[in-house]
Write a protein that holds these residues in place. Structure first.
Motif, PDB file in Angstrom:
ATOM      1  N   ASP A 172       5.563  -9.353  -6.543  1.00 50.78           N
ATOM      2  CA  ASP A 172       4.830 -10.580  -6.241  1.00 50.78           C
ATOM      3  C   ASP A 172       3.711 -10.309  -5.239  1.00 50.78           C
ATOM      4  O   ASP A 172       3.816 -10.630  -4.055  1.00 50.78           O
ATOM      5  CB  ASP A 172       5.819 -11.615  -5.691  1.00 50.78           C
ATOM      6  N   ILE A 173       2.632  -9.693  -5.749  1.00 52.36           N
ATOM      7  CA  ILE A 173       1.492  -9.348  -4.885  1.00 52.36           C
ATOM      8  C   ILE A 173       0.877 -10.625  -4.306  1.00 52.36           C
ATOM      9  O   ILE A 173       0.468 -10.668  -3.151  1.00 52.36           O
ATOM     10  CB  ILE A 173       0.392  -8.613  -5.689  1.00 52.36           C
ATOM     11  N   ARG A 174       0.845 -11.659  -5.139  1.00 54.96           N
ATOM     12  CA  ARG A 174       0.117 -12.870  -4.744  1.00 54.96           C
ATOM     13  C   ARG A 174       0.589 -13.442  -3.414  1.00 54.96           C
ATOM     14  O   ARG A 174      -0.214 -13.809  -2.560  1.00 54.96           O
ATOM     15  CB  ARG A 174       0.250 -13.941  -5.831  1.00 54.96           C
ATOM     16  N   HIS A 175       1.902 -13.543  -3.256  1.00 55.52           N
ATOM     17  CA  HIS A 175       2.434 -14.195  -2.063  1.00 55.52           C
ATOM     18  C   HIS A 175       2.805 -13.211  -0.964  1.00 55.52           C
ATOM     19  O   HIS A 175       3.443 -13.591   0.018  1.00 55.52           O
ATOM     20  CB  HIS A 175       3.673 -15.022  -2.426  1.00 55.52           C
ATOM     21  N   SER A 176       2.439 -11.942  -1.136  1.00 57.54           N
ATOM     22  CA  SER A 176       2.981 -10.924  -0.236  1.00 57.54           C
ATOM     23  C   SER A 176       1.984 -10.436   0.800  1.00 57.54           C
ATOM     24  O   SER A 176       0.978  -9.796   0.476  1.00 57.54           O
ATOM     25  CB  SER A 176       3.470  -9.727  -1.058  1.00 57.54           C
ATOM     26  N   ARG A 177       2.297 -10.705   2.066  1.00 62.06           N
ATOM     27  CA  ARG A 177       1.497 -10.140   3.144  1.00 62.06           C
ATOM     28  C   ARG A 177       1.772  -8.647   3.275  1.00 62.06           C
ATOM     29  O   ARG A 177       0.908  -7.890   3.705  1.00 62.06           O
ATOM     30  CB  ARG A 177       1.785 -10.846   4.452  1.00 62.06           C
ATOM     31  N   VAL A 178       2.998  -8.243   2.902  1.00 65.21           N
ATOM     32  CA  VAL A 178       3.307  -6.815   2.945  1.00 65.21           C
ATOM     33  C   VAL A 178       2.369  -6.060   2.016  1.00 65.21           C
ATOM     34  O   VAL A 178       1.776  -5.039   2.390  1.00 65.21           O
ATOM     35  CB  VAL A 178       4.778  -6.560   2.537  1.00 65.21           C
ATOM     36  N   ALA A 179       2.209  -6.573   0.790  1.00 65.51           N
ATOM     37  CA  ALA A 179       1.340  -5.896  -0.165  1.00 65.51           C
ATOM     38  C   ALA A 179      -0.054  -5.709   0.421  1.00 65.51           C
ATOM     39  O   ALA A 179      -0.641  -4.629   0.353  1.00 65.51           O
ATOM     40  CB  ALA A 179       1.265  -6.685  -1.462  1.00 65.51           C
ATOM     41  N   ARG A 180      -0.596  -6.757   1.023  1.00 63.64           N
ATOM     42  CA  ARG A 180      -1.959  -6.668   1.563  1.00 63.64           C
ATOM     43  C   ARG A 180      -2.074  -5.624   2.668  1.00 63.64           C
ATOM     44  O   ARG A 180      -3.021  -4.835   2.720  1.00 63.64           O
ATOM     45  CB  ARG A 180      -2.392  -8.038   2.101  1.00 63.64           C
ATOM     46  N   SER A 181      -1.088  -5.600   3.583  1.00 61.86           N
ATOM     47  CA  SER A 181      -1.191  -4.672   4.712  1.00 61.86           C
ATOM     48  C   SER A 181      -0.904  -3.242   4.291  1.00 61.86           C
ATOM     49  O   SER A 181      -1.585  -2.302   4.724  1.00 61.86           O
ATOM     50  CB  SER A 181      -0.230  -5.096   5.836  1.00 61.86           C
ATOM     51  N   THR A 182       0.106  -3.076   3.457  1.00 61.86           N
ATOM     52  CA  THR A 182       0.468  -1.722   3.046  1.00 61.86           C
ATOM     53  C   THR A 182      -0.625  -1.122   2.167  1.00 61.86           C
ATOM     54  O   THR A 182      -1.001   0.049   2.322  1.00 61.86           O
ATOM     55  CB  THR A 182       1.832  -1.756   2.330  1.00 61.86           C
ATOM     56  N   LEU A 183      -1.145  -1.928   1.271  1.00 65.58           N
ATOM     57  CA  LEU A 183      -2.255  -1.483   0.424  1.00 65.58           C
ATOM     58  C   LEU A 183      -3.404  -0.988   1.299  1.00 65.58           C
ATOM     59  O   LEU A 183      -3.958   0.099   1.082  1.00 65.58           O
ATOM     60  CB  LEU A 183      -2.675  -2.680  -0.422  1.00 65.58           C
ATOM     61  N   ARG A 184      -3.750  -1.778   2.296  1.00 66.37           N
ATOM     62  CA  ARG A 184      -4.859  -1.410   3.173  1.00 66.37           C
ATOM     63  C   ARG A 184      -4.590  -0.072   3.876  1.00 66.37           C
ATOM     64  O   ARG A 184      -5.441   0.817   3.897  1.00 66.37           O
ATOM     65  CB  ARG A 184      -5.073  -2.515   4.217  1.00 66.37           C
ATOM     66  N   ALA A 185      -3.394   0.059   4.454  1.00 61.54           N
ATOM     67  CA  ALA A 185      -3.092   1.272   5.223  1.00 61.54           C
ATOM     68  C   ALA A 185      -3.102   2.508   4.322  1.00 61.54           C
ATOM     69  O   ALA A 185      -3.686   3.539   4.667  1.00 61.54           O
ATOM     70  CB  ALA A 185      -1.744   1.138   5.929  1.00 61.54           C
ATOM     71  N   LEU A 186      -2.474   2.392   3.145  1.00 57.87           N
ATOM     72  CA  LEU A 186      -2.395   3.563   2.266  1.00 57.87           C
ATOM     73  C   LEU A 186      -3.772   3.898   1.688  1.00 57.87           C
ATOM     74  O   LEU A 186      -4.143   5.069   1.577  1.00 57.87           O
ATOM     75  CB  LEU A 186      -1.384   3.308   1.140  1.00 57.87           C
ATOM     76  N   HIS A 187      -4.524   2.871   1.344  1.00 57.40           N
ATOM     77  CA  HIS A 187      -5.863   3.092   0.796  1.00 57.40           C
ATOM     78  C   HIS A 187      -6.767   3.786   1.818  1.00 57.40           C
ATOM     79  O   HIS A 187      -7.478   4.754   1.488  1.00 57.40           O
ATOM     80  CB  HIS A 187      -6.476   1.754   0.377  1.00 57.40           C
ATOM     81  N   VAL A 188      -6.732   3.306   3.025  1.00 53.13           N
ATOM     82  CA  VAL A 188      -7.601   3.874   4.056  1.00 53.13           C
ATOM     83  C   VAL A 188      -7.303   5.356   4.279  1.00 53.13           C
ATOM     84  O   VAL A 188      -8.198   6.151   4.573  1.00 53.13           O
ATOM     85  CB  VAL A 188      -7.467   3.068   5.370  1.00 53.13           C
ATOM     86  N   THR A 224       1.998  -4.251  11.092  1.00 51.96           N
ATOM     87  CA  THR A 224       2.902  -3.159  11.476  1.00 51.96           C
ATOM     88  C   THR A 224       3.722  -2.668  10.282  1.00 51.96           C
ATOM     89  O   THR A 224       4.146  -1.518  10.256  1.00 51.96           O
ATOM     90  CB  THR A 224       3.841  -3.552  12.643  1.00 51.96           C
ATOM     91  N   GLN A 225       3.921  -3.536   9.289  1.00 48.06           N
ATOM     92  CA  GLN A 225       4.599  -3.067   8.075  1.00 48.06           C
ATOM     93  C   GLN A 225       3.716  -2.055   7.352  1.00 48.06           C
ATOM     94  O   GLN A 225       4.186  -0.998   6.913  1.00 48.06           O
ATOM     95  CB  GLN A 225       4.911  -4.247   7.152  1.00 48.06           C
ATOM     96  N   GLY A 226       2.433  -2.352   7.244  1.00 51.04           N
ATOM     97  CA  GLY A 226       1.518  -1.404   6.616  1.00 51.04           C
ATOM     98  C   GLY A 226       1.492  -0.069   7.347  1.00 51.04           C
ATOM     99  O   GLY A 226       1.528   1.001   6.733  1.00 51.04           O
ATOM    100  N   LEU A 227       1.478  -0.132   8.670  1.00 50.44           N
ATOM    101  CA  LEU A 227       1.448   1.100   9.459  1.00 50.44           C
ATOM    102  C   LEU A 227       2.736   1.899   9.313  1.00 50.44           C
ATOM    103  O   LEU A 227       2.714   3.123   9.193  1.00 50.44           O
ATOM    104  CB  LEU A 227       1.213   0.765  10.939  1.00 50.44           C
ATOM    105  N   LEU A 228       3.877   1.190   9.329  1.00 52.33           N
ATOM    106  CA  LEU A 228       5.136   1.948   9.233  1.00 52.33           C
ATOM    107  C   LEU A 228       5.298   2.518   7.832  1.00 52.33           C
ATOM    108  O   LEU A 228       5.895   3.600   7.658  1.00 52.33           O
ATOM    109  CB  LEU A 228       6.321   1.085   9.677  1.00 52.33           C
ATOM    110  N   ASP A 229       4.762   1.839   6.840  1.00 52.62           N
ATOM    111  CA  ASP A 229       4.815   2.401   5.488  1.00 52.62           C
ATOM    112  C   ASP A 229       3.945   3.645   5.387  1.00 52.62           C
ATOM    113  O   ASP A 229       4.355   4.664   4.819  1.00 52.62           O
ATOM    114  CB  ASP A 229       4.362   1.341   4.477  1.00 52.62           C
ATOM    115  N   ALA A 230       2.742   3.568   5.940  1.00 55.45           N
ATOM    116  CA  ALA A 230       1.847   4.733   5.916  1.00 55.45           C
ATOM    117  C   ALA A 230       2.464   5.902   6.684  1.00 55.45           C
ATOM    118  O   ALA A 230       2.420   7.052   6.246  1.00 55.45           O
ATOM    119  CB  ALA A 230       0.490   4.366   6.512  1.00 55.45           C
ATOM    120  N   PHE A 231       3.058   5.575   7.832  1.00 50.14           N
ATOM    121  CA  PHE A 231       3.682   6.614   8.654  1.00 50.14           C
ATOM    122  C   PHE A 231       4.844   7.268   7.903  1.00 50.14           C
ATOM    123  O   PHE A 231       4.954   8.499   7.842  1.00 50.14           O
ATOM    124  CB  PHE A 231       4.171   5.985   9.960  1.00 50.14           C
ATOM    125  N   THR A 232       5.696   6.423   7.330  1.00 53.99           N
ATOM    126  CA  THR A 232       6.882   6.936   6.642  1.00 53.99           C
ATOM    127  C   THR A 232       6.480   7.796   5.444  1.00 53.99           C
ATOM    128  O   THR A 232       7.008   8.893   5.228  1.00 53.99           O
ATOM    129  CB  THR A 232       7.766   5.766   6.174  1.00 53.99           C
TER     130      THR A 232
END
Lengths: 323, 323, 323
Positions: free
Chosen positions: B163-179, B134-142
């Protein structure tokens, strides 16, 4: 019924009435909108001085399904630790408009005392080793409905196994099942039987039960195996030297499961110690024709607690018919 | 969509659909009565084993705006610490009638496991370093709404910093914005890139990103500066010797702010470390033509989580039109 | 009224208005369905950084009786301890749609600061030794209604007894009663009077009170005995060597009770230290013609807090007339 403190205060008629109302409530819970306005003018306050999220959430869910307002007061969130007396806390909350307290406390008798402190209704959600009446009711409801027996359990043979001495569940469930006619055997080492049994030649007065020290002796002759939770914190006592030893003597093992009667059922108040009182894969019960009622116990807890809260206010059953 | 475990399970069409439903929800939130009856028959249970009041309250507010019943189960209030297994807890709550679990846990994969334990829907609210969809989605939405781009971010250049390595936010937001079409550069010291990058000569398969070790190199070329939270507890590792050093290399400083493009935007998942990843006065962003989207991220979190909860039940959009 | 930070911001007209609205709210609370839709579009967030379940539940009950959505944010459940700034927390919650914060914090002035951090309304539920305005209002409401005096307390003689120095209750209650016309005497050892009194030959400017160091001197001449809670944690200071000594000098003892005027009343903000400031059996008050208003204070707290929340939004009184 003004309060629910102990199942010893209720006779077979009272208990049957609560179970029949729980049938209505179970029907409500099956509706698309599982909610009725019955208690929308009431405030239900959970007052939990022992941690039990599962019981608290069960009561609060029941209250919400009846449209009551809910308040939560737990020891950790309170000033009780800072010297505010319990009585002051109860009086204060009652003065704010609480209509029903649902109370759990380590002191046996505390819920009864509360009935003298304020005008609110009191439901005992577990007091020390004394009583846990809604557990007894939900067990009776679950068992009688699973067996298709209505409110009559006469002839049903039940073994309650484990730490009877420290268990309020055992006391309440025994009462509810006995009143509806079940035949009950307590299965435990002598050291885990209630104090009244110690050194007694026969079963003490007031205990309408048989007693066995061997689960193996009874396992093939019962309709209901009711396993109590073994409290790990009591394991260091001499009578049970280890979880493994407990399991070997009083746990449900594969060997014992294979000897259970087809059509018999397993019950447990939760939370379960896997590998101790339950040392089998629960999925294997069906292969032996044994029904696992544990999930139904949890589910029925909502309907039974709705029935209790509803009955406290003596509302007519028409109030649950529509939203 | 039956569960929301990872944005890797969703394609561009799915994500665009969730964002479009979030537009409806944002409109609901702007009404005098910001509430719709869409989920009034559902019970949403927050199951948080890591402390995150902000995420929990965001989900619970979203659930309430949809008229769902909410239950809160946090590790500190629970008996989980006393040996009750997580699976038992989930099964128990499901048996009480929970329709959706919103779960946060330190173990990557736990939300997925839960989908096998019960019939309830599961929304991942953060699992270890895996996903926080949901963080990835809200980032994409915003981001897409701030840029007036609809559900298309093609050509938008984004730097995700920290800190990309330990970040679930990075993984989800990256995915949403990339898609949705954005071009993404990860900016971090080598030691804070995901394990797959270590010793690799080029960007590993499955990472549709560019990589830079220098924020100064990219700061003037991006449309979006997405700063991750620097976890102080990881500061004692060799790669970053102090907050000051982190800030000097990877923080937003006055110098870097002055080099940002006019019309670019700042994002951060919160909570922010002032003086570390954000070492400027946020009020000064406007002077440089840089928009601060951080508050909008929080606000949009409600609409996006409403969209997710609503979409889980496949309800028709007419259900959000009236009270 | 946009916020409620301090009773010093309100004049007699404002206070009388709030008390009159509280009369309406008390009437609502007496209805079979004690609830009105007045704030059904609003979200009230309790933000408690000091433990006070009783005050928090009083505010949350008031909010629910007005049909507001409630959110609870307590320090123990939050990430505030982990370095998230208080301001970030407030901004985040405001961005999620909170309309009113009800805040308790050990720092005097924090609620006022919050009014600059976001657009939400702020109600001070106790800040350090500064103010606790709703306590002052509920005390004024309870006293004036018990005496049948409307919003006029002129000529009523009040002794406020105990640790004035550290008491926000004393400051707020003194203000409310004084503004409505009561004559107030502070009764305390010199060391427990506010700093402004230390070494002063007369009562300092801005303190519309008399002062006495002897409860025995005033006990027979007052209409209202207002006992403050003695904080045990301050007992180790030199000025009061023990609870027993405190009680002997400043507690309500049987001897002092027998000297109180018939028709006089006892008040206390709670929670009470039995045997310290209150060293009599409260049931014996009636025998001496002294009314115990303590429970009414708690009950009236709901109506007064409903009045405050309602008044913040300037709603017309018609909004409380029907469900």
């Amino acid at each position: 019924m003004r309060h629910l403190i102990s199942l010893d205060d209720l006779d077979a008629h009272d208990i049957a009435g609560l179970l029949s109302t729980a049938d209505h409530m179970a029907e409500v819970l099956g509706r698309p909108q599982p909610k009725v306005p019955a208690l929308r003018t009431k405030t239900v306050c959970s007052l939990f001085f022992e941690d039990s999220t599962r019981t608290r959430l069960s009561f609060e869910t029941a209250a919400k399904r009846l449209s009551a307002e809910t308040l939560t007061f737990t020891a950790s969130s309170s000033s009780v630790n800072k010297g505010e007396s319990l009585r002051d806390t109860v009086e204060t909350l009652a003065a704010m408009g609480v209509d029903v307290f649902v109370v759990r406390h380590k002191t046996a008798g505390l819920p009864l005392s509360m009935t003298n402190w304020c005008d609110a209704r009191v439901v005992n959600a577990g007091d020390g080793a004394h009583q846990h009446p809604t557990q007894g009711l939900l067990d009776a409801f679950t068992l009688s409905r699973a067996l298709g027996r209505g409110n009559d359990l006469s002839g049903v043979r039940v073994a309650i196994v484990g730490d009877i001495r420290h268990s309020r569940v055992a006391r309440s469930t025994l009462r509810a099942l006995h009143v509806l006619g079940a035949s009950i055997t307590l299965v435990a080492p002598a050291s885990l039987l209630p104090a009244a049994f110690v050194g007694a030649d026969s079963v003490p007065d007031g205990w309408p039960v048989g007693v066995s020290h061997s689960l193996d002796e009874v396992i093939g002759e019962i309709d209901v195996l009711y396993l109590l939770r073994m409290q790990r914190e009591r394991m260091d006592n001499a009578f049970i030297s280890s979880p493994g030893e407990y399991s070997a003597h009083f746990g449900l093992t594969d060997g014992r499961l294979s000897r259970m009667r087809k059509g018999s059922v397993l019950m447990h108040p939760g939370p379960m110690n896997h590998g101790i009182e339950v040392a089998v894969d629960l999925d294997s019960l069906a292969d032996h024709g044994v029904a696992n009622l544990i999930t139904q116990q949890v589910t029925n807890g909502i309907a039974v607690r709705m029935s209790v809260l509803f009955t406290l206010f003596g509302a007519g059953s028409e109030a649950i018919d529509g939203q």
